[in-house]
Design an enzyme around this catalytic site. Structure first.
Site, PDB file in Angstrom:
ATOM      1  N   ASP A  11       0.891  -1.251  -0.101  1.00 19.66           N
ATOM      2  CA  ASP A  11       0.059  -0.123  -0.107  1.00 19.66           C
ATOM      3  C   ASP A  11       0.726   1.252  -0.074  1.00 19.66           C
ATOM      4  OD1 ASP A  11      -2.144  -1.714   0.146  1.00 19.66           O
ATOM      5  OD2 ASP A  11      -2.701  -1.053   1.935  1.00 19.66           O
ATOM      6  N   HIS A  35       3.852  -2.053   3.289  1.00 23.32           N
ATOM      7  CA  HIS A  35       3.709  -0.554   2.959  1.00 23.32           C
ATOM      8  C   HIS A  35       5.036  -0.399   2.764  1.00 23.32           C
ATOM      9  CE1 HIS A  35       0.452  -1.705   5.618  1.00 23.32           C
ATOM     10  NE2 HIS A  35      -0.111  -0.892   5.091  1.00 23.32           N
TER      11      HIS A  35
END
Length: 264
Positions: free
Chosen positions: A68, A215
């Site tokens: 992400d 992430h």
């Protein structure tokens, strides 16, 4: 027994019989809900409860790596270099504002052969939005990336993993498959390199077809990535692009979010 008594007797038992039918039907539906929400909703004639994809049923020993992207780009070059060294095509779910602020990063991800996914325009809690706002969040990010590099994305991940059936349905209206994960690295908690490696590589859900959440822009993810990927390879896993892992037609998703080919 006279005629009136017989009539009352029949009426009484007819009502009792109807009551038993209603109870039996309710119980059957309840059991089916526990087994498969989608099957139940189709059975009772209401709209099918949409679920995202958490993992995919496959006999191949493969996993899909996803990131992400809504924070900094400080570690992106290192991440991309490590992914290349492991021949790993990852999916980066980019937030619209992040893409606007980091167009070179988006182009670099794309140019190096990785997949771009939609993470919403403004990283909002999707379930708190109206249906029109949901569509605007998804379409806004889509338009940003389309203008920047000329591609149409088709994979969506809700910010914070915050979804409901309406979010998934609205994403589908725009041509998107909604993606969750079944292995969360918890890298954003900044517990350290070993924590990320251990959390992923010894995760109880790790299996063929797992989707792993990471992430970029965290303190330790880039530092842990090479060791994590090497550990997964030592376990016999290889890395498959997410768009090659998921099934796009004739599929079903069970109550855990595991996708498989339709048995019908």
């Amino acid at each position: 027994m006279n005629i009136d008594d017989l009539s009352n007797h029949i009426t009484k038992h007819t009502k009792y019989f109807k009551y038993l039918i209603a109870i039996t039907f309710t119980l059957a539906v309840s059991i089916l809900i526990l087994e498969n929400k989608t099957a139940v909703l189709a059975f009772v004639g209401v709209s099918v409860n949409e679920l995202p994809i958490y993992s995919v049923e496959t006999t191949e020993k493969v996993v899909s790596i996803t990131f992400d992207s809504a924070w900094s780009t400080d570690d992106l070059d290192e991440i991309l270099k490590i992914l290349e060294s492991h021949n790993c095509v990852a999916t980066f779910f980019v937030e619209g504002n992040w893409a606007d602020n980091n167009p070179d990063a988006v182009k670099k991800i794309h140019d190096q052969g990785h997949i771009l996914g939609n993470h919403g325009a403004n990283h909002k809690h999707m379930t708190q939005l109206s249906e029109a706002q949901m569509l605007a969040e998804i379409q806004g990010c889509h338009d940003n990336i389309k203008e920047l590099i000329g591609i149409d994305m088709n994979l969506f991940r809700a910010p914070y993993g915050d979804y409901n059936e309406i979010v998934v349905a609205k994403a589908k209206e725009l041509g998107y498959n909604t993606i969750q994960w079944d292995v969360d690295s918890l890298d954003w908690k900044d517990y350290g390199v070993e924590s990320i490696v251990d959390t992923v590589c010894n995760h109880e859900n790790l299996k063929n077809g797992s989707i792993i959440l990471l992430h970029n822009g965290t303190k330790y993810t880039a530092k842990a990535l090479d060791k994590m990927l090497s550990n997964l390879e030592a376990q016999g896993y290889s890395f498959i692009p997410l768009d090659q892992l998921i099934i796009t037609v004739d599929y079903e998703i069970d109550h855990t979010g595991r996708q498989s080919k339709s048995k019908n």
